[in-house]
Design a protein around this motif. Structure first.
Motif, short mmCIF file in Angstrom:
data_model
loop_
_atom_site.label_atom_id
_atom_site.label_comp_id
_atom_site.label_asym_id
_atom_site.label_seq_id
_atom_site.Cartn_x
_atom_site.Cartn_y
_atom_site.Cartn_z
N GLY A 91 -6.99 1.41 2.40
CA GLY A 91 -6.01 0.05 1.44
C GLY A 91 -6.12 -1.44 2.47
O GLY A 91 -5.27 -2.51 1.06
N ASN B 126 3.12 -1.14 4.16
CA ASN B 126 2.80 0.48 3.95
C ASN B 126 4.08 0.21 3.35
O ASN B 126 5.42 0.73 4.24
N VAL C 252 0.83 -1.56 -0.12
CA VAL C 252 0.25 -0.17 0.04
C VAL C 252 0.99 1.44 -0.06
O VAL C 252 1.69 1.40 0.57
#
Length: 413
Positions: free
Chosen positions: A84, A95, A17
Motif C-alpha cells: 500500500g 497507515n 492505507v
C-alpha cells in the motif's frame, strides 16, 4: 514544496492505507469513522485485505475507492502494508490499523503539526490503548461518548506536541517521500514488532523529528489481529535482538522514560521566556530529558536545549538527533566537557562510574545556575550517602527510595 502541496498536481494531499486481517466488525467501524471525519480532506484510500477468511475482501471491494489490494493468504503486516505504501501518491502517507475508530479533526490536527516544520517526519495521535506513554484516558463509557469527548479534546495546540525518540504506529502520518526513501517498514521484522521502532530510528537519524500529538485522540481497541501471533511465535524476543543488531542499541532500555525523575523535577522556572539548558548523564538516548523538555513546553517554555554526557559511546548517534551537544565521558575529563556552560537542570540518570564521587558531584553542583536543580539516582544507600555528603545534605529537598534506588532532588538557592 509549499504548504498543503501534494506530490504532483493531480495527486491527493494524503494517502490513507488501511490493512485488515479478519475482524470485519472492527474494520467497518474504522472505515465508517474514516469517511465521516475525513471526507473534507483531499485523500485517497488504499485498502489491503491480508488473506482474511471472513467477508473483509467483499467489503473492501464494495467500497467506492479505486486502490484495492487483496492477498490469498496472510503475508505479514510489514510486507502487506508496504504494498500500500508503494501505491501512495499523496504528500503524506497515513497507515490506519483496522481496530481504530477515528474522530473529529484527527487528520486536520496531524497535518497542522506536520506542516508547522519541514523537519517533522512522523506524527502520531494519542489513543485509548498503547504502550510508550501514548495512552490517554478520556473517561468515556461507549463510542458515542468517546466521539463527544474527542471532539472537545481535539483542538490543535502546539504546546501539546511532544517530541519523542520512538512512536507506536497504530496510525501514523509520515512524509511520503520519507517512507518511500526507506522502502516503508523494514520487512526483516515481518510480520511485525519493532518495525515501527526501526522506522522511527531511521527517520531521526536522517534528521527528522518524531511528534506525539497529545492534542489529538483516536480510539484504539488494541492488538486485535496481531497479539496472538506475536506471543505464539516469540516474535518479541527475535525482533528485539534484530533491532539491537541493526541499530546498536536495545530500544526499550535506551528509550525508557523515568517518571521517578520527572516527578521530582520542579517546572516552576523564574522566567519561562528565557532559554533552558538541561544536562543529562548516563547510558540512555535521552528520553527522560526529552520528556522534561516536553513538560516545560506545556508550561510555555519554547527554548529548551538538551546536553548529554554519555558513559558509553554506542548511544551518541541517537543523542545527536535531539541534543544541542553530546559527548562521551570516557573520552575526556569531565571538567573539559561544556566547560563554558551552566545548566538549569542536571539529571544523573544512572549511578556514576566515576571513581571520585565527591569531586564528581561537587563539580556538577558548581555547574548549576542560580535556582538550578539536580536530580541524581543512587543504586544503594551507601552510594546515596556519598553523593549527599558531596552535594551538602541541607540542599536535598526530596528523597524517594524506589525498588532500592534512591532518586533525590537538589536545588541550589
Amino acid at each position: 514544496m509549499t504548504v498543503n502541496e501534494p506530490l504532483t498536481k493531480n495527486s491527493p494531499l494524503v494517502s490513507i492505507v488501511v490493512l485488515a486481517y479478519n475482524h470485519l466488525d472492527y474494520t467497518k467501524l474504522c472505515i465508517e469513522s474514516l469517511y465521516r471525519y475525513t471526507s473534507h480532506i483531499d485523500f485517497e484510500l488504499i485498502t489491503i485485505n491480508n488473506g482474511s477468511t471472513d467477508q473483509t475482501k467483499e467489503y473492501f471491494e464494495a467500497l467506492p475507492h479505486q486502490k484495492k489490494i487483496s492477498f490469498a493468504e496472510n503475508i505479514g503486516v510489514d510486507k502487506a502494508i508496504n504494498h500500500g505504501f508503494r501505491m501512495a501518491e499523496g504528500k503524506y502517507t497515513v497507515n490506519v490499523s483496522n481496530d481504530l475508530v477515528l474522530t473529529t479533526n484527527w487528520l486536520d490536527n496531524l497535518l497542522t503539526c506536520a506542516e508547522s516544520d519541514e523537519k517533522i517526519g512522523m506524527v502520531v495521535p494519542a489513543s485509548s490503548y498503547s504502550s510508550n506513554c501514548q495512552q490517554l484516558d478520556l473517561g468515556y463509557k461507549n463510542l458515542a461518548e468517546m466521539q463527544e469527548m474527542a471532539k472537545a479534546h481535539n483542538v490543535s495546540s502546539p504546546l501539546k506536541w511532544e517530541e519523542r525518540l520512538r512512536l507506536i504506529t497504530y496510525t501514523c502520518l509520515i512524509r511520503t517521500d520519507l517512507q518511500k526513501e526507506f522502502g516503508g517498514f523494514d520487512e526483516d521484522f515481518n510480520p511485525g514488532g519493532f518495525d515501527d521502532d526501526a522506522l522511527c530510528f531511521k527517520a531521526r537519524r536522517a534528521g527528522y523529528k518524531l511528534i506525539l500529538a497529545m492534542d489529538t485522540f483516536v480510539h484504539h481497541f488494541g492488538s486485535v489481529t496481531f497479539q496472538e501471533e506475536y506471543a505464539k511465535n516469540n516474535i518479541y524476543v527475535k525482533n528485539r535482538k534484530l533491532f539491537n543488531d541493526k541499530f546498536g542499541v536495545d530500544v526499550w532500555s535506551v528509550c525508557f522514560i523515568d517518571f521517578n525523575i520527572l516527578n521530582l523535577a520542579s517546572l516552576d522556572l523564574k522566567d519561562p521566556t528565557e532559554s533552558v539548558d538541561i544536562l543529562g548523564i548516563g547510558f540512555s538516548c535521552g528520553a527522560t530529558l526529552l520528556q522534561l523538555k516536553n513538560l516545560l513546553r506545556k508550561k510555555g517554555v519554547l527554548d529548551t536545549n538538551l546536553w548529554y554526557i554519555s558513559e558509553g559511546s554506542y548511544n551518541l548517534a541517537d543523542l545527536k538527533t535531539i541534543c544541542a551537544g553530546c559527548a562521551s565521558g570516557r573520552n575526556q575529563p569531565l571538567t573539559e566537557i561544556y566547560a563554558d556552560k551552566s545548566f538549569d537542570y542536571v539529571i544523573v540518570e544512572s549511578d556514576s562510574r566515576y571513581i571520585d564521587i565527591e569531586m564528581y558531584y561537587k563539580y556538577l553542583m558548581s555547574r548549576l545556575k542560580t535556582n538550578g536543580q539536580m536530580i541524581f539516582t543512587a543504586y544503594n544507600e551507601q552510594l546515596y550517602q556519598q553523593i549527599s555528603n558531596a552535594v551538602q545534605p541541607d540542599k536535598i529537598r526530596e528523597i524517594r527510595n524506589i525498588n532500592n534506588y534512591y532518586h533525590s532532588f537538589v536545588k541550589v538557592g
